[in-house]
Design an enzyme around this catalytic site. Sequence first.
Site, PDB file in Angstrom:
ATOM      1  N   GLY A 197       0.850  -1.183   0.000  1.00 18.84           N
ATOM      2  CA  GLY A 197       0.000   0.000   0.000  1.00 18.84           C
ATOM      3  C   GLY A 197       0.882   1.227   0.000  1.00 18.84           C
ATOM      4  N   LEU A 198       0.370   2.345   0.476  1.00 15.14           N
ATOM      5  CA  LEU A 198       1.174   3.563   0.447  1.00 15.14           C
ATOM      6  C   LEU A 198       2.455   3.431   1.253  1.00 15.14           C
ATOM      7  CD1 LEU A 198      -1.356   6.525   0.597  1.00 15.14           C
ATOM      8  CD2 LEU A 198       0.072   5.786  -1.301  1.00 15.14           C
ATOM      9  N   ALA A 199       2.361   2.872   2.473  1.00 15.95           N
ATOM     10  CA  ALA A 199       3.564   2.730   3.299  1.00 15.95           C
ATOM     11  C   ALA A 199       4.553   1.770   2.663  1.00 15.95           C
ATOM     12  CB  ALA A 199       3.180   2.271   4.710  1.00 15.95           C
ATOM     13  N   GLY A 200       4.061   0.632   2.168  1.00 18.31           N
ATOM     14  CA  GLY A 200       4.948  -0.383   1.607  1.00 18.31           C
ATOM     15  C   GLY A 200       5.535   0.005   0.267  1.00 18.31           C
ATOM     16  N   ARG A 211     -13.483  12.207  14.780  1.00 16.77           N
ATOM     17  CA  ARG A 211     -14.311  11.050  14.455  1.00 16.77           C
ATOM     18  C   ARG A 211     -14.888  10.354  15.682  1.00 16.77           C
ATOM     19  NH1 ARG A 211     -10.555   8.506   9.589  1.00 16.77           N
ATOM     20  NH2 ARG A 211     -11.072  10.127   8.057  1.00 16.77           N
TER      21      ARG A 211
END
Length: 667
Positions: A43-46, A338
């Site tokens: 994903g974005l981090a990986g 949230r």
Amino acid sequence: MSVLDSKIPSGPLAHKWTHHKDHVNLVNPANKRLIDVIVVGTGLAGSSAAASLAEMGYNVKALCFQDSPRRAHSIAAQGGINAAKNYQNDGDSTFRLFYDTIKGGDYRSREANVYRLAEVSASIIDQCVAQGVPFARDYGGLLDNRSFGGVLVSRTFYAKGQTGQQLLLGAYSALSRQIAKGKVEMLNRHEMLDVVLVGGKARGIIARNLVTGEIERISAHAVVLASGGYGNVFFLSTNAMGSNVTAAWKAHKKGAFFANPCFTQIHPTCIPVSGDYQSKLTLMSESLRNDGRIWVPKKLEDVKAIRDGSKKPVQIAEEDRDYYLERRYPSFGNLVPRDVASRAAKERCDEGYGVNKTGEAVFLDFSSAIMRYGKTEARIRGIENPSTDQVRALGEEVVGNKYGNLFQMYEKITDDNPYKTPMKIYPAVHYTMGGIWVDYNLQTTVPGLFATGEANFSDHGANRLGASALMQGLADGYFVLPYTIGEYLASDIRTGKISTDLPEFEAAEKAVRDQLNKFINNKGTQPVDFFHKKLGRIMWDQCGMARSAEGLTKAIADIQALRKDFFANVRVSGKLDELNPELEKAMRVADFIDLGELMCKDALERNESCGGHFRTEYQTEEGEALRDDVNYAYVAAWEYTGSPADSILHKEDLKFEEVELKQRSYK
């Protein structure tokens, strides 16, 4: 109980990261060619970590269980990414982003990590623009910003309602460049099932090829977990169906402490549950709360009429609507964090004001914004004395340009037109703030094992502010790990290749095969989802938006009983050496059951309310979370010793030098 060394640099907060970068050990560029790094998850981090490390010269082996990194769950992030650039000239700064994040997390995150996150945020935007990410722009061509919950400034950069997807495509392009150069070996449709330790250091993993069923040994000098969060422990969540905790949990069982597992985020703007047949929930972006107003009817007779269909929401007069967030929190209104918005919606629905047949929904209404934008647009176009219909049409056009794909998605799912009638929303499990414990270098308690993005615990405390997930993932991958991993790898330049023939690899592979075969050979009668749904119901009822000592104690006993039932009666069809989605799910649910017990144990141990962790015994007279900073201002880091019930609690005391600990207020 041991004392955890977070390795936070000394000196003033604003100088820690710069000072640390100036003094970390470096790896000679010629020596980086001798070092292998495994990145689990793309994903974005990986993807950002794999691309950055390969660009620096390391040999990277990247895994994802999807058929392509482009399908990582990061694409589901709709609303935007935060950065302290102050483009709107509204008073934003690095310190204000830092403070909002600390406060939003209810003072349960590590100061130094959060300040670093705020510090590098501006560079993330520059990086992504350089990659061609199509951020929205204002009339003059500058990057546009909008507000998100828990802040009083506009610092969220966005690409309509597709921000996560566009950012992932940018990171994927950087990753693809390294794949083409041969610096990244991309292993699609592979799932990590264990970490291999050699001499106490992470030296590889055991993975299963999800297409062929082959068990593979993969070695490296360091392992990076970028495998996302564990929201699917609740079965119904906004997470992708494949999202799971297995990589992190296997690391936990090999010595990586698991931090704050009970800190789960409930997102307030989800499409409500419509039946027992559902397998996941759909999130509506928090960006909608910029222009949408949340309300329920003031009168119970109006609620009943809406439920039975005799009245439509648009027929409820303005004076008969309870805009409860604006009433309770006048300063922040619909843009409270949230956790606050979620509990407020639950409170209204618990009191009987829920507007759907199940009584678990509130309205998110755009009629005011449509008319406001329509009047402005009419003036811009020089239309004098426009009719109400003209104003509405112009306003719908403006709103459509801002949120069109989100409105389209809602209509496809619910068959309601949100331009004409309010959306129905209700809180649902979304993000997990807990995760693998890491120090300032993002290294876990296992040497050579690192964790980035949602897989670690470090930045969000007890509640994550909207648009900060993408920020943390890219910050870790592009601007933090590439510096800090060298501190560890500098001593590995003479190690040489790690052989997969070592006895540690053989033992780890055997353990994985034994567990897989146990499932295949089990003579049960119930499918995996039968048990996953049961676990999800236990977790939602007792460890969801509200928790109590009585409920958590019951949940632990129920999960222990469910575990016995699962291993005795689960049925997994198919074979080991073939494509077998049921086998994949069985392995994941086994880990979810263990994690669920630890989450309840952690929630039971924390006798306070903070952020998303709301213990009903600990609340203010106004129903807000009541912290206990004397006894619980710490990170709870759990050590695995054979079972969740026997896990040992370690504490990292949280020290606040730049912010004052005080009761949160968004009024």
